[in-house]
Design a protein around this motif. Structure first.
Motif, PDB file in Angstrom:
ATOM      1  N   GLN A 171      45.203  41.715  36.618  1.00  0.00           N
ATOM      2  CA  GLN A 171      44.332  42.733  37.202  1.00  0.00           C
ATOM      3  C   GLN A 171      43.068  43.263  36.500  1.00  0.00           C
ATOM      4  O   GLN A 171      42.974  44.326  36.350  1.00  0.00           O
ATOM      5  N   ARG A 183      49.932  46.443  42.974  1.00  0.00           N
ATOM      6  CA  ARG A 183      48.847  46.940  43.808  1.00  0.00           C
ATOM      7  C   ARG A 183      49.144  46.345  45.173  1.00  0.00           C
ATOM      8  O   ARG A 183      49.919  45.434  45.439  1.00  0.00           O
ATOM      9  N   PRO A 231      40.682  42.317  39.831  1.00  0.00           N
ATOM     10  CA  PRO A 231      40.576  40.625  39.235  1.00  0.00           C
ATOM     11  C   PRO A 231      39.449  40.059  39.645  1.00  0.00           C
ATOM     12  O   PRO A 231      38.764  40.365  40.980  1.00  0.00           O
ATOM     13  N   TRP A 266      38.837  42.755  44.897  1.00  0.00           N
ATOM     14  CA  TRP A 266      39.748  44.093  45.273  1.00  0.00           C
ATOM     15  C   TRP A 266      40.311  43.810  46.687  1.00  0.00           C
ATOM     16  O   TRP A 266      41.594  44.325  47.080  1.00  0.00           O
ATOM     17  N   GLU A 292      44.513  37.743  38.155  1.00  0.00           N
ATOM     18  CA  GLU A 292      45.322  38.603  38.941  1.00  0.00           C
ATOM     19  C   GLU A 292      46.546  38.851  38.551  1.00  0.00           C
ATOM     20  O   GLU A 292      47.270  39.981  38.773  1.00  0.00           O
ATOM     21  N   GLU A 324      40.750  48.035  37.486  1.00  0.00           N
ATOM     22  CA  GLU A 324      41.906  46.977  37.302  1.00  0.00           C
ATOM     23  C   GLU A 324      41.693  46.040  38.806  1.00  0.00           C
ATOM     24  O   GLU A 324      42.630  46.057  39.306  1.00  0.00           O
TER      25      GLU A 324
END
Length: 620
Positions: free
Chosen positions: A394, A453, A331, A301, A391, A329
């Motif tokens: 996510q 993000r 990774p 995060w 990534e 979401e």
């Protein structure tokens, strides 16, 4: 990168056509046999077995090694099998051609389980020759061989193992110089240990000159291992994570995954120290697997490339956090080195038993990305790819290896150097936010189900957002509105469906015209390749083969099933877990074409088990 430095002068390829089954030297079986060494766990035999395998490998002969060990610390029986295959087959061979019986506890059963004509090298006090008249016996008084070498009783017990390496070298015609070279590689920088072990090997080699050679097994130099390496899957995966740019590792030790992180720690300490002498990475041994995956998700995060490694029991503990990361979401990469099960029974045997539970790990409508490496090279390449995929999508990505692939030594081509840059996915920076004026964290602005993000610390007043689990809307605001929840689930489904085109595609072999299809994944691959050859040669059964490498499944999987009347799904579990996922994915009309072929005894899969099962089914 010491694990990648085994090189010799020849080049094998298990995909080439087998060599003619020539029998030179008066009917000798040249470079085509399986050795099983039976000892006790903790007796120091691992080094000796590795020396023997490496010596044969250095003679240009394709080899593979399987370590079957108990779940206790020391004392229980352990077996190590070495297969030499002139044709390049590297799966475990079901039949044992030469037994080295060093453990009184199992010696009788080990001998009684052999096929007629097999050879037995055994510790003379065990008096095994009276058990069966249809075997070839070589009794050796190992205590007497090593007694002159040292006065220390503990060292003598260890040197007995290297003495049987010398005996086998003479009986099999393995070059003693290659044995000594392998010992040097096994004990680098330890001259005393090296010299003692060389002396023990020579003592066994000299003593074996007094034995009458009465079995057909022999090693002859070949040119099929040049440029190849010997490496285990855990070491390969660790190197993949290193090349992927991992910076945060949180873990809790558990067999068979521990050596993955232990190897990675060594690489990080060597290659990830900044100019100021400080580490540019963080490794945390957590109090349990739940805490470990929580730390990895938290680091993911925050923008770090983060991972953990575990086995099935640890994956179970990670359930709630895995669901949080799926819905929020975030990774993260989780290496699951699968084993038979919990800490009773056969926990240190190999299996593919976590596939179904991991695909849906956590609660509600949760579905995860799974990668299935089928070789040590793919442990490396998928170890790299997993971080890019985590990534890009996510979401947590699980790399599903197993004990056989992870802890055993495999012959491989050198790994390809990663050529493409790291893929950090959809990340907005300050300039992006200046241009856009803001963003909605969970909005599907590109139509692929993946939102944009920001990372903590982005210097922009519009960069911040709340990270929430299931109850959020497109702007990451708290919501319990049913329609909002349904939209979120639909978007997540779209994201996972789109992942089919991003994940490693299946590998297909065969003419494409056979009525019979074989489907497998992971460490089953070497056995499947050999089983196809057996089916063709021995039963005239032609087959096509599809090796699945990821879930959600590529669309090629459906096409393969559509193209074949019967598809045998080979798995190392009882319940057909991958087949169950296939049944959920395929149209109902295709489901009857799937035929399960389970393998569930905890031993690495062998080709004979597969070909016999399929022949029996086809004969019905």
């Amino acid at each position: 990168m010491k694990q990648m430095e085994e090189r010799t002068m020849a080049s094998p390829d298990s995909s080439v056509a087998p060599l003619p089954a020539a029998r030179p030297d008066g009917g000798a079986r040249v470079n085509d046999f399986s050795i099983q060494v039976a000892t006790a766990n903790g007796s120091g035999s691992q080094s000796s077995n590795t020396v023997l395998l490496r010596a044969i490998f250095q003679m240009g002969v394709p080899v593979s090694g399987k370590n079957l060990f108990p779940s206790n610390i020391a004392g229980l029986p352990t077996w190590y099998t070495i297969r030499a295959s002139r044709d390049g087959w590297i799966a475990r061979k079901k039949e044992v051609d030469l037994l080295v019986a060093m453990n009184p506890e199992t010696a009788r059963d080990d001998v009684l389980g052999l096929s007629a004509g097999a050879a037995v090298v055994y510790d003379a006090p065990l008096a095994l020759a009276e058990l069966r008249p249809d075997l070839v016996y070589y009794p050796v008084a190992f205590d007497a061989l090593v007694e002159p070498l040292t006065k220390e009783p503990k060292l003598r017990r260890l040197l007995r193992n290297m003495a049987y390496v010398g005996v086998l070298a003479r009986l099999l015609d393995v070059d003693l110089g290659e044995v000594e070279h392998a010992i040097e590689k096994q004990f680098p920088g330890k001259p005393k240990a090296r010299d003692l072990n060389v002396a023990a090997a020579r003592a066994g080699f000299d003593h074996a000159a007094t034995l009458e050679k009465r079995d057909p097994l022999v090693v002859r130099r070949m040119d099929r291992t040049a440029g190849k390496i010997l490496v285990d899957g855990n070491a390969a995966a660790a190197m993949g994570a290193l090349f992927a740019g991992v910076t945060v590792v949180a873990w809790y030790p558990i067999t068979p995954s521990s050596s993955l992180v232990e190897t990675l720690i060594g690489h990080l300490r060597r290659y990830r120290i900044g100019p100021d002498g400080k580490a540019t990475f963080a490794v945390v041994q957590a109090e349990d697997e739940l805490a470990a995956v929580g730390m990895a998700i938290g680091a993911g995060w925050a923008g770090a490339r983060a991972m953990t490694a575990t086995a099935g029991p640890g994956v179970s503990l990670m359930s709630e956090f895995a669901g949080l990361a799926y819905y929020a979401e975030i990774p993260a990469v989780i290496f699951d080195v699968q084993r038979v099960g919990p800490s009773t029974g056969l926990p240190t045997r190999t299996a593919q038993g976590d596939v179904l539970s991991t695909a849906f790990l956590s609660h509600g409508d949760t579905r995860h990305v799974l990668l299935f490496p089928g070789s040590v090279e793919e442990c490396f390449t998928m170890g790299v790819d997993a971080f890019d995929l985590a990534e890009r999508l996510q979401t947590p990505v699980f790399v599903m290896t197993d004990l056989d692939l992870g802890m055993n030594v495999w012959m491989s081509d050198p790994f390809p150097y990663p050529a493409r840059p790291l893929d950090r996915g959809k990340v907005l920076g300050k300039d992006d936010l200046d241009r856009l004026g803001g963003f909605a964290r969970y909005a599907d602005v590109d139509g692929d189900g993946i939102g944009w993000r920001t990372l903590p610390g982005t210097p922009h007043p519009k960069a911040a957002y709340f990270t929430r689990g299931t109850g959020h809307d497109e702007q990451a605001a708290y919501s319990e509105d049913p329609r909002t929840f349904e939209r979120n689930l639909a978007r997540l489904e779209k994201k996972l469906d789109g992942a089919r085109d991003l994940l490693p595609a299946p590998v297909r072999e065969g003419s494409g015209e056979a009525k019979l299809g074989l489907l497998a994944y992971g460490s089953s691959d070497p056995a499947l390749r050999e089983a196809r050859d057996q089916l063709r040669r021995e039963a005239g059964l032609d087959s096509d083969y599809l090796r699945v490498r990821a879930y959600p499944f590529s669309r090629e999987v459906r096409e393969f099933v559509e193209a074949h009347e019967r598809v045998y799904v080979v798995e190392q579990n009882r319940d057909g877990q991958l087949a169950a996922l296939l049944k959920l994915d395929l149209p109902a009309a295709l489901v009857p074409r799937l035929r399960p072929v389970p393998h569930l005894d905890g031993l690495p899969l062998d080709a004979r088990t597969v070909s016999d099962a399929i022949r029996a089914e086809e004969a019905r």
